[in-house]
Design a protein around this motif. Structure first.
Motif, short mmCIF file in Angstrom:
data_model
loop_
_atom_site.label_atom_id
_atom_site.label_comp_id
_atom_site.label_asym_id
_atom_site.label_seq_id
_atom_site.Cartn_x
_atom_site.Cartn_y
_atom_site.Cartn_z
N PRO A 29 50.45 38.68 37.34
CA PRO A 29 50.63 37.23 37.46
C PRO A 29 51.01 36.82 38.89
O PRO A 29 51.77 37.51 39.55
N ILE A 30 50.44 35.74 39.38
CA ILE A 30 50.82 35.23 40.69
C ILE A 30 51.52 33.88 40.50
O ILE A 30 51.21 33.15 39.54
N ALA A 31 52.43 33.60 41.40
CA ALA A 31 53.30 32.43 41.23
C ALA A 31 52.51 31.12 41.16
O ALA A 31 52.90 30.19 40.46
N PHE B 277 32.97 48.57 35.24
CA PHE B 277 33.28 47.16 35.00
C PHE B 277 34.79 46.99 35.03
O PHE B 277 35.50 47.69 34.31
N GLU B 278 35.22 46.07 35.85
CA GLU B 278 36.65 45.77 35.86
C GLU B 278 36.88 44.57 34.96
O GLU B 278 36.15 43.57 35.02
N TYR B 279 37.90 44.69 34.15
CA TYR B 279 38.19 43.60 33.21
C TYR B 279 39.69 43.37 33.21
O TYR B 279 40.46 44.16 32.68
N LEU C 208 40.28 48.55 32.34
CA LEU C 208 41.07 47.38 31.93
C LEU C 208 42.28 47.24 32.85
O LEU C 208 43.00 48.21 33.10
N ILE C 209 42.48 46.05 33.38
CA ILE C 209 43.60 45.81 34.29
C ILE C 209 44.47 44.70 33.71
O ILE C 209 44.02 43.57 33.59
N PRO C 210 45.71 45.03 33.34
CA PRO C 210 46.59 43.94 32.89
C PRO C 210 46.77 42.98 34.07
O PRO C 210 47.10 43.42 35.16
N LEU D 266 31.98 46.17 39.22
CA LEU D 266 31.76 44.74 39.03
C LEU D 266 32.97 44.11 38.33
O LEU D 266 33.38 44.56 37.26
N SER D 267 33.51 43.08 38.95
CA SER D 267 34.63 42.36 38.34
C SER D 267 34.07 41.41 37.30
O SER D 267 33.56 40.35 37.62
N LEU D 268 34.16 41.83 36.05
CA LEU D 268 33.51 41.07 34.97
C LEU D 268 34.47 40.00 34.40
O LEU D 268 34.19 38.82 34.45
N ARG E 80 40.34 32.46 39.98
CA ARG E 80 41.53 31.67 39.65
C ARG E 80 42.83 32.47 39.61
O ARG E 80 43.90 31.92 39.81
N PHE E 81 42.73 33.76 39.31
CA PHE E 81 43.94 34.56 39.12
C PHE E 81 44.34 35.32 40.38
O PHE E 81 45.28 36.09 40.39
N CYS E 82 43.59 35.15 41.47
CA CYS E 82 43.73 36.02 42.64
C CYS E 82 44.47 35.33 43.79
O CYS E 82 44.14 34.20 44.16
N ALA E 83 45.44 36.04 44.37
CA ALA E 83 46.25 35.46 45.44
C ALA E 83 45.52 35.45 46.78
O ALA E 83 45.84 34.66 47.66
N VAL F 285 38.73 52.77 48.18
CA VAL F 285 38.23 51.68 47.35
C VAL F 285 38.26 50.38 48.16
O VAL F 285 39.26 50.08 48.79
N VAL F 286 37.14 49.67 48.15
CA VAL F 286 37.10 48.39 48.85
C VAL F 286 37.42 47.34 47.80
O VAL F 286 36.54 46.73 47.20
N MET F 287 38.73 47.20 47.54
CA MET F 287 39.21 46.33 46.47
C MET F 287 40.39 45.49 46.92
O MET F 287 41.09 44.90 46.10
N GLY F 288 40.62 45.48 48.22
CA GLY F 288 41.72 44.65 48.73
C GLY F 288 41.21 43.22 48.91
O GLY F 288 40.26 42.80 48.25
N THR F 289 41.83 42.51 49.83
CA THR F 289 41.44 41.12 50.05
C THR F 289 39.99 41.02 50.54
O THR F 289 39.55 41.81 51.37
N GLY F 290 39.29 40.02 50.02
CA GLY F 290 37.93 39.75 50.51
C GLY F 290 36.85 40.16 49.54
O GLY F 290 37.08 40.94 48.62
N GLU F 291 35.67 39.59 49.75
CA GLU F 291 34.51 39.94 48.94
C GLU F 291 33.56 40.77 49.82
O GLU F 291 32.91 40.23 50.72
N PRO F 292 33.51 42.09 49.58
CA PRO F 292 32.72 42.95 50.46
C PRO F 292 31.25 42.54 50.59
O PRO F 292 30.66 42.66 51.64
N MET F 293 30.67 42.01 49.50
CA MET F 293 29.25 41.63 49.55
C MET F 293 29.03 40.35 50.35
O MET F 293 27.90 39.98 50.63
N1 SAH Z 1 36.20 40.56 45.80
C1 SAH Z 1 36.07 41.82 45.14
C2 SAH Z 1 37.13 42.84 45.51
C3 SAH Z 1 38.54 42.40 45.64
S1 SAH Z 1 39.48 42.07 44.19
C4 SAH Z 1 36.00 41.63 43.64
O1 SAH Z 1 36.13 40.51 43.18
O2 SAH Z 1 35.77 42.60 42.93
C5 SAH Z 1 39.72 43.61 43.35
C6 SAH Z 1 39.90 43.47 41.86
O3 SAH Z 1 41.18 42.93 41.52
C7 SAH Z 1 38.89 42.51 41.22
O4 SAH Z 1 38.46 43.03 39.99
C8 SAH Z 1 39.72 41.26 41.03
O5 SAH Z 1 39.13 40.41 40.10
C9 SAH Z 1 41.04 41.85 40.61
N2 SAH Z 1 42.20 40.96 40.75
C10 SAH Z 1 42.47 40.05 41.70
N3 SAH Z 1 43.66 39.47 41.50
C11 SAH Z 1 44.15 40.01 40.38
C12 SAH Z 1 45.35 39.80 39.63
N4 SAH Z 1 46.26 38.91 40.01
N5 SAH Z 1 45.53 40.55 38.52
C13 SAH Z 1 44.60 41.47 38.14
N6 SAH Z 1 43.46 41.71 38.79
C14 SAH Z 1 43.24 40.97 39.89
#
Ligand code: SAH
Length: 350
Positions: free
Chosen positions: A292-294, A256-258, A287-289, A214-216, A118-121, A155-163
């Motif tokens: 916010p996306i528009a 764990f990403e939170y 921990l990732i603050p 893991l994006s928890l 829900r929070f991801c662009a 880091v494979v953390m850009g757009t997309g779900e690597p799995m």
């Molecule tokens: N699909 C993978 C990798 C891409 S997202 C995944 O879900 O892990 C990389 C990380 O950024 C994830 O933890 C995701 O949940 C987080 N993320 C995406 N949009 C975000 C946002 N607007 N603010 C903070 N974290 C965000």
């Protein structure tokens, strides 16, 4: 005959290919070196191959190459964000970050995403297509060429779900960490997933030394389902078991990403639940603050709240860091740059 994507072939596969066109195995070594070490952008650059062989290659193989169509540099920390055009006109974004311990690149694994967090662009327009192994490599190769600096972490953390692009991801990992290529250490590679349990287990069995993140983002199934549709498919119990399995098989600590969302998952109770959930595992919490996306009305947690959350975890002996926010001034969050580009070119065309 459909052309073969030559940059996605392993050295062994390339040797077999050369055999089928009656070339000696050392031609494969030369080609491989041009592609994966010298980072050539076309067959024409391969000066020690005969013109004839180069022409033969052009007929038989596709050679992926990215075109940087936009580069943004952060005035705060030097982070660079690249918008790359692929051979078919699609665009992906990648980020280059400079740290004390080396340069890190964050790559995309798909054009768009179908996971719907829900929070991801990146997921707002769904999935266009998955990237080829070569197209994942190209992001790193092109950035290396453009910056003139070695990349040490990926880091494979850009757009997309690597799995959701598992086979290509695996091929990409093998090529990137191959000693005949850029030879990036597996330990310096992190793959982040929203939690596709069967693929996480499969990855564990590959016995790689990469880090699984893991994006928890939530500590109860109910809360997680509100943020991440994938939570309807796999429960937290299943996820935690898969993480434990990954550690058992590889000896690699899970990250764990939170992402902290103000008023949604950042309360004292959330911290308590998170501690109970991750304590049994050998892990690290990042921990990732939330950025916010528009299109959504999620807000980031107050600075004090983030700090208090971190302190609680630390008191309970959990390894925890707050992700440094890199490139906030340049559409830092996943998918924002690509999305803006898409919207703007749509406006121009329309
Ligand atoms: N699909 C993978 C990798 C891409 S997202 C995944 O879900 O892990 C990389 C990380 O950024 C994830 O933890 C995701 O949940 C987080 N993320 C995406 N949009 C975000 C946002 N607007 N603010 C903070 N974290 C965000």
């Amino acid at each position: 005959m459909e052309k073969i994507d030559i940059k996605s072939l392993t050295l062994e596969e390339l040797k077999a290919e050369m055999q089928t066109i009656s070339q000696k195995p050392f031609r494969a070594v030369q080609l491989y070196e041009w592609m994966h070490k010298k980072l050539a952008r076309s067959f024409d650059e391969m000066s020690n191959l005969s013109k004839e062989l180069r022409e033969q290659c052009k007929e038989r193989y596709t050679f992926t190459a990215l075109q940087a169509i936009q580069v943004q540099e952060s005035k705060i920390d030097g982070t660079k964000k690249y918008l790359f055009e692929l051979s078919d006109g699609n665009v992906v974004e990648s980020v280059w970050m400079k740290y004390k311990h080396g340069n890190s690149v964050c790559i995309s694994s798909q054009v768009g995403c179908r996971m719907g967090c829900r929070f991801c662009a990146s997921t707002l327009d769904g999935l266009e297509r998955s990237l080829l192994p070569s197209e994942m490599l190209d992001q790193i190769y092109e950035i290396t060429r453009l910056t003139g600096e070695r990349v040490s972490n990926v880091v494979v953390m850009g757009t997309g779900e690597p799995m959701d692009n598992y086979d290509n991801l695996l091929k990409f990992i093998r090529l990137l960490t191959d000693e005949n290529g850029l030879n990036i250490s597996q330990r310096n590679l992190t793959v982040s997933t929203c939690g596709l349990v069967p693929q996480m287990r499969k990855l564990a069995e590959e016995q790689l030394q990469i880090t699984l993140a893991l994006s928890l983002h939530a500590t109860t199934n109910e809360k997680r389902r509100k943020l991440m549709p994938i939570a309807n498919k796999y429960s937290l119990d299943e996820l935690m078991e898969a993480c434990a399995y990954y550690f058992d098989k590889t000896g690699r600590r899970i990250t764990f990403e939170y992402s902290l969302v103000g008023g949604v998952n950042d309360t004292d109770e959330d911290a308590r639940e998170l501690i109970a959930l991750v304590r049994p595992l050998n892990c690290h919490v990042n921990l990732i603050p939330v950025n916010p996306i528009a299109e959504r009305d999620y807000v980031e947690s107050a600075k004090e709240q983030v700090q208090a959350f971190k302190n609680k975890l630390e008191k309970n002996k959990i390894n925890v860091t707050i992700r440094r926010e890199m490139g906030r001034d340049i559409d830092g969050a996943c998918g924002q740059l690509r999305r803006r580009h898409k919207l703007e070119s749509g406006l121009k065309e329309g």
